[in-house]
Design an enzyme around this catalytic site. Structure first.
Site, PDB file in Angstrom:
ATOM      1  N   ASP A  78      89.267  47.381 105.231  1.00  0.00           N
ATOM      2  CA  ASP A  78      90.134  48.548 105.444  1.00  0.00           C
ATOM      3  C   ASP A  78      89.371  49.781 104.960  1.00  0.00           C
ATOM      4  O   ASP A  78      89.629  50.307 103.891  1.00  0.00           O
ATOM      5  CB  ASP A  78      91.438  48.359 104.661  1.00  0.00           C
ATOM      6  CG  ASP A  78      92.488  49.401 105.022  1.00  0.00           C
ATOM      7  OD1 ASP A  78      92.272  50.158 105.974  1.00  0.00           O
ATOM      8  OD2 ASP A  78      93.515  49.457 104.335  1.00  0.00           O
TER       9      ASP A  78
ATOM     10  N   ARG B 269      87.035  51.343 100.694  1.00  0.00           N
ATOM     11  CA  ARG B 269      86.809  50.117  99.927  1.00  0.00           C
ATOM     12  C   ARG B 269      85.329  49.990  99.555  1.00  0.00           C
ATOM     13  O   ARG B 269      85.002  49.604  98.441  1.00  0.00           O
ATOM     14  CB  ARG B 269      87.236  48.885 100.732  1.00  0.00           C
ATOM     15  CG  ARG B 269      88.647  48.955 101.320  1.00  0.00           C
ATOM     16  CD  ARG B 269      89.718  49.152 100.283  1.00  0.00           C
ATOM     17  NE  ARG B 269      91.049  49.216 100.898  1.00  0.00           N
ATOM     18  CZ  ARG B 269      91.994  50.064 100.524  1.00  0.00           C
ATOM     19  NH1 ARG B 269      91.764  50.940  99.558  1.00  0.00           N
ATOM     20  NH2 ARG B 269      93.178  50.053 101.108  1.00  0.00           N
TER      21      ARG B 269
ATOM     22  N   ARG C  32      95.215  60.959 105.891  1.00  0.00           N
ATOM     23  CA  ARG C  32      94.632  59.829 106.625  1.00  0.00           C
ATOM     24  C   ARG C  32      94.713  60.060 108.135  1.00  0.00           C
ATOM     25  O   ARG C  32      94.019  59.378 108.895  1.00  0.00           O
ATOM     26  CB  ARG C  32      95.356  58.541 106.253  1.00  0.00           C
ATOM     27  CG  ARG C  32      95.275  58.196 104.775  1.00  0.00           C
ATOM     28  CD  ARG C  32      96.224  57.077 104.410  1.00  0.00           C
ATOM     29  NE  ARG C  32      95.883  55.836 105.082  1.00  0.00           N
ATOM     30  CZ  ARG C  32      96.686  54.777 105.138  1.00  0.00           C
ATOM     31  NH1 ARG C  32      97.905  54.835 104.601  1.00  0.00           N
ATOM     32  NH2 ARG C  32      96.293  53.677 105.754  1.00  0.00           N
TER      33      ARG C  32
ATOM     34  N   LYS D 114      95.415  52.130 114.192  1.00  0.00           N
ATOM     35  CA  LYS D 114      96.645  51.795 113.459  1.00  0.00           C
ATOM     36  C   LYS D 114      97.462  53.060 113.229  1.00  0.00           C
ATOM     37  O   LYS D 114      96.935  54.167 113.349  1.00  0.00           O
ATOM     38  CB  LYS D 114      96.299  51.117 112.129  1.00  0.00           C
ATOM     39  CG  LYS D 114      95.524  52.034 111.155  1.00  0.00           C
ATOM     40  CD  LYS D 114      95.095  51.264 109.927  1.00  0.00           C
ATOM     41  CE  LYS D 114      94.397  52.193 108.946  1.00  0.00           C
ATOM     42  NZ  LYS D 114      93.815  51.476 107.803  1.00  0.00           N
ATOM     43  N   HIS D 115      98.756  52.953 112.920  1.00  0.00           N
ATOM     44  CA  HIS D 115      99.637  51.811 112.766  1.00  0.00           C
ATOM     45  C   HIS D 115     100.618  51.866 113.930  1.00  0.00           C
ATOM     46  O   HIS D 115     101.571  52.637 113.898  1.00  0.00           O
ATOM     47  CB  HIS D 115     100.393  51.887 111.456  1.00  0.00           C
ATOM     48  CG  HIS D 115      99.527  52.053 110.242  1.00  0.00           C
ATOM     49  ND1 HIS D 115      99.036  53.282 109.829  1.00  0.00           N
ATOM     50  CD2 HIS D 115      99.071  51.145 109.359  1.00  0.00           C
ATOM     51  CE1 HIS D 115      98.323  53.122 108.716  1.00  0.00           C
ATOM     52  NE2 HIS D 115      98.332  51.833 108.410  1.00  0.00           N
TER      53      HIS D 115
ATOM     54  N   HIS E 296     104.939  49.989 102.607  1.00  0.00           N
ATOM     55  CA  HIS E 296     104.624  49.062 101.526  1.00  0.00           C
ATOM     56  C   HIS E 296     105.891  48.715 100.735  1.00  0.00           C
ATOM     57  O   HIS E 296     105.982  47.648 100.140  1.00  0.00           O
ATOM     58  CB  HIS E 296     103.594  49.674 100.566  1.00  0.00           C
ATOM     59  CG  HIS E 296     102.217  49.770 101.133  1.00  0.00           C
ATOM     60  ND1 HIS E 296     101.793  50.871 101.837  1.00  0.00           N
ATOM     61  CD2 HIS E 296     101.174  48.907 101.111  1.00  0.00           C
ATOM     62  CE1 HIS E 296     100.533  50.682 102.220  1.00  0.00           C
ATOM     63  NE2 HIS E 296     100.144  49.493 101.785  1.00  0.00           N
TER      64      HIS E 296
ATOM     65  N   ASP F 266      99.692  44.693 110.226  1.00  0.00           N
ATOM     66  CA  ASP F 266      99.509  45.233 108.891  1.00  0.00           C
ATOM     67  C   ASP F 266      99.857  44.101 107.923  1.00  0.00           C
ATOM     68  O   ASP F 266     100.441  43.079 108.310  1.00  0.00           O
ATOM     69  CB  ASP F 266     100.416  46.450 108.690  1.00  0.00           C
ATOM     70  CG  ASP F 266      99.877  47.415 107.635  1.00  0.00           C
ATOM     71  OD1 ASP F 266      98.940  47.048 106.900  1.00  0.00           O
ATOM     72  OD2 ASP F 266     100.404  48.544 107.550  1.00  0.00           O
TER      73      ASP F 266
END
Length: 505
Positions: free
Chosen positions: A75, A83, A145, A175-176, A188, A260
């Site tokens: 990701d 990351r 983002r 995404k998403h 989340h 996801d």
């Protein structure tokens, strides 16, 4: 072996093929190696798996030794969500900064630069770009983002990003789907609801995904979103109407649909993460992402067995599972071909040169009469306000302006405050020196805005640096970076110091 055992073994291999689990550690765990031999099609890396480029390359080589065509996903959006560079912050700007510059050729170059780096590390699938239209500035999880609030901007830069990343040898994943931009809820934690009629969805949310499909994107990630106009009952991840109807039939997407993370509360809280996985496959998803929070063999076994049991019980057609596994295999073949075509690129450890150039171009300065001149005439006192971290970004990724400015201007001093920590006079260290306030999404945090207002009342010459969405322009000198990356911090530090960095950053 009985016929039933053989059949269940075949089903278990198919079920393993559609999983994309995470794991703990910086070397391949024994259980992952064993599963790769038994049909596991992919793994996903998180910041916990990353130490440095050489280690990541060795990790992926170890995975590939067990299964040469294993899909290694990550990701890595660049920007605030990183990351690979989580320990120091991304040396590339994120989507919002690229959208502000609005130079698709630059976006494609940045994405290609990232793709080449990821390919050298052995990564073959990147859960990027974020193709959401951030039409709600109060969005708690998308924000910078996104390439922006204009669907046409987001669509053209989504296209550029997909082309750039895939030309670098890594499969892109938009995404998403069908769009997480117009929400005040983080999936989340709960299930967001996206309102609007079909005309609005076609013109706004769906436009960038349509552009991604036309650009040849290899994968699309579902969003755990309730979109009543498309399906009044089920989240997109679990909706046949949305995945098979809109994405496959209407848009003509033939690549891999990956969910996801299925442990997210928006779906797991209602259906359990195994139940969500089975429902997603039945609806048209091809790959199940899991492992951000549950990264162990027991979790993977639970999901695999639940999928097998659903087929045996008639809840999930075997043909649908086989179709999903076939698509994963086709993506694996694409990644092998891309690696072969790209050759072997040396692993590098330096910052992205094009990333810093892009971050500089994304800075915007608003200056009123009487505002401080830039660059600053003396070492400054920098006060950084830290809001709660976004779970998608991660708490471990550093950000800010004080550190890079101190490196450029010795004598710079600093303080940082979170909610509940702000003193009555947060600028008390700025006597007889320039003052810089660093904020992140100032418009979303009342405590931060109150502290900034107090300081500006006493020090109207203060420079306010906004590292998030600049929905609120405060102060006589306002500097917007459109992201909180390492590249953004370095670029604004250069602006304040009047010195450009050419190497060693």
């Amino acid at each position: 072996m009985s016929e039933r055992q053989r059949a269940n073994g075949d089903l278990a291999a198919l079920a393993a093929a559609v999983l994309q689990p995470g794991f703990v550690g910086t070397v391949p765990p024994a259980w992952v190696c064993r599963w790769l031999g038994d049909g596991l099609g992919a793994v996903v890396l998180f910041s916990r798996n990353v130490v440095d480029p050489e280690q990541v390359a060795a990790l992926t080589a170890g995975l590939r030794a067990e299964r040469p065509d294993v899909i290694v996903a990550i990701d890595e959006e660049a920007g605030d969500v990183t990351r690979i560079e989580s320990g120091r912050g991304s040396t590339r700007p994120g989507n919002f900064a690229l959208g502000v510059v609005d130079d698709p050729a630059l976006t494609e170059e940045v994405a290609r630069d990232l793709g080449v780096e990821l390919a050298a590390l052995g990564v073959t699938l990147d859960y990027a770009p974020d193709a959401d239209v951030n039409s709600n500035p109060d969005n708690p999880v998308i924000g910078v983002r996104s390439f922006g609030a204009d669907p046409s901007v987001v669509a053209r830069h989504t296209t550029a990003w997909v082309r750039g990343l895939q030309s670098g040898g890594v499969a892109a994943c938009a995404k998403h789907f069908p769009g997480h931009g117009d929400t005040r809820v983080d999936s989340h934690h709960d299930l967001p609801r996206i309102t609007g009629d079909r005309d609005r969805l076609d013109a706004v949310e769906l436009a960038p995904f349509r552009a991604a499909v036309e650009a040849g994107v290899q994968a699309v990630m579902t969003g755990h979103l309730l979109v009543p106009t498309l399906d009044p009952e089920l989240p997109a991840t679990l909706s046949t109407r949305i995945l098979s109807g809109v994405l496959r039939e209407e848009m003509g997407f033939n690549g891999v649909v990956v969910t996801d993370a299925v442990e997210m509360e928006a779906v797991a809280g209602r259906y359990g993460f195994a139940g969500a996985a089975v429902r997603a496959l039945a609806a048209g998803a091809d790959a199940i992402c899991v492992g951000g929070e549950h990264a162990d063999e027991e979790t993977a076994r639970h999901l695999r067995d639940a999928i097998v049991d659903a087929v045996v019980a008639g809840e999930l057609p075997e043909e649908r599972l086989a179709e999903a596994a076939k698509r994963v295999g086709q993506l694996a073949a694409w990644t092998v071909a891309a690696r072969t075509a790209g050759g072997r690129t040396p692993v590098t450890t330096g910052g992205s040169a094009v990333g810093l150039v892009a971050a500089r171009r994304a800075i915007r300065v608003t200056r009123a009469d009487g505002g401080a001149e830039l660059p600053l005439a003396a070492p400054a006192h920098v006060v950084e306000f830290h809001p709660p971290h976004n779970i998608a970004i991660g708490a471990e990724t550093p950000w800010g302006v004080a550190a890079p400015l101190t490196a450029l201007v010795p004598g710079t001093t600093s303080a940082r405050y979170a909610r509940g920590e702000v003193p009555t006079d947060p600028a008390r260290g700025a006597v007889d020196r320039p003052l810089v306030l660093v904020v992140r999404d100032l418009h979303r945090h009342d405590w931060m805005r109150s502290a900034v207002d107090r300081v500006l009342a006493d020090r109207p010459d203060t420079v306010v640096v906004e590292l998030g969405v600049p929905a609120l322009v405060a102060g006589t000198v306002h500097v917007a970076t459109h992201g909180a990356t390492r590249a953004a911090g370095r670029a604004v530090a250069e602006l304040l110091a009047g010195a450009a960095v050419t190497s060693g950053w």
